[in-house]
Design an enzyme around this catalytic site. Structure first.
Site, PDB file in Angstrom:
ATOM      1  N   ASP A 130      27.875 -80.732 -20.269  1.00 32.47           N
ATOM      2  CA  ASP A 130      28.581 -79.451 -20.225  1.00 32.47           C
ATOM      3  C   ASP A 130      28.202 -78.674 -18.972  1.00 32.47           C
ATOM      4  O   ASP A 130      29.062 -78.170 -18.250  1.00 32.47           O
ATOM      5  CB  ASP A 130      28.258 -78.638 -21.484  1.00 32.47           C
ATOM      6  CG  ASP A 130      28.881 -77.258 -21.444  1.00 32.47           C
ATOM      7  OD1 ASP A 130      30.127 -77.175 -21.324  1.00 32.47           O
ATOM      8  OD2 ASP A 130      28.133 -76.263 -21.514  1.00 32.47           O
TER       9      ASP A 130
ATOM     10  N   ASP B 196      30.658 -77.883 -15.658  1.00 29.57           N
ATOM     11  CA  ASP B 196      30.855 -76.491 -15.219  1.00 29.57           C
ATOM     12  C   ASP B 196      30.504 -76.339 -13.745  1.00 29.57           C
ATOM     13  O   ASP B 196      31.245 -75.712 -12.984  1.00 29.57           O
ATOM     14  CB  ASP B 196      30.000 -75.533 -16.046  1.00 29.57           C
ATOM     15  CG  ASP B 196      30.482 -75.368 -17.468  1.00 29.57           C
ATOM     16  OD1 ASP B 196      31.615 -75.799 -17.770  1.00 29.57           O
ATOM     17  OD2 ASP B 196      29.721 -74.820 -18.286  1.00 29.57           O
TER      18      ASP B 196
END
Length: 189
Positions: free
Chosen positions: A10, A14
């Site tokens: 994650d 990002d």
């Protein structure tokens, strides 16, 4: 983000997505290239160091810092208030996306007469700029907190880690075995 791998993935996606967007912005706004590059540098290094420190501390997630009373108060608030975390991340992304969209917006558009001659994306970038700046300062706090945590972990592990003790003892023996006449390092058998 239900696993450590998921949390790492994650954070990685990002960072990569926003970095790619900043690469485009460097091309669109070459006058501000240095600032975009510095933002990417701060963002990647701070999140990487924070993630690394949380792994070394044995935390289940990099967001576990919220429970530790010894940690920086800014980070504790940042991770305990999910609405604040979401708002800051969203405004940060809105800033960069608005700059991207502003590049393609023509001089006159549907809203330009209402918005003082400026386009909608100009104003969303203008409004989200202070939040992006605060988010960048939080990233700097991330970096300082992670550096402190890693230094503490290293100093604690040097007392307990036999390999580090051997290296330290070897360095002190090396200085003690120095031959005063020739300046050569003695070899102990």
């Amino acid at each position: 983000q239900s696993s450590k791998f998921g949390g790492l993935l994650d954070m990685l996606t990002d960072r990569v997505a926003t970095t790619c967007l900043n690469m485009c912005l460097c091309y669109f706004y070459p006058k501000y290239m240095f600032y975009f590059q510095m933002w990417v540098f701060i963002d990647i290094t701070s999140h990487w160091a924070h993630q690394l420190a949380s792994i070394f501390r044995g935390e289940k997630s990099h967001k576990s810092a919220a429970d530790d009373k010894k940690r920086n108060i800014v980070l504790r608030y940042y991770y305990t208030s999910r609405p604040f975390l979401f708002f800051m991340c969203a405004m940060n992304e809105i800033f960069f996306c608005s700059l991207y969209l502003n590049y393609f917006e023509g001089p006159s558009n549907l809203f330009s007469s209402v918005l003082f001659g400026k386009g909608l994306w100009y104003w969303t970038a203008y409004i989200s700029l202070p939040f992006m700046a605060v988010k960048t300062l939080i990233s700097i706090v991330h970096l300082m907190d992670a550096a402190w945590s890693l230094a503490c972990i290293e100093s604690e592990s040097s007392k307990e880690n036999p390999h580090l003790q051997e290296v330290q003892e070897g360095q002190s023996l090396q200085g003690a075995n120095k031959n005063d006449d020739t300046g050569e390092i003695g070899v102990s058998g």
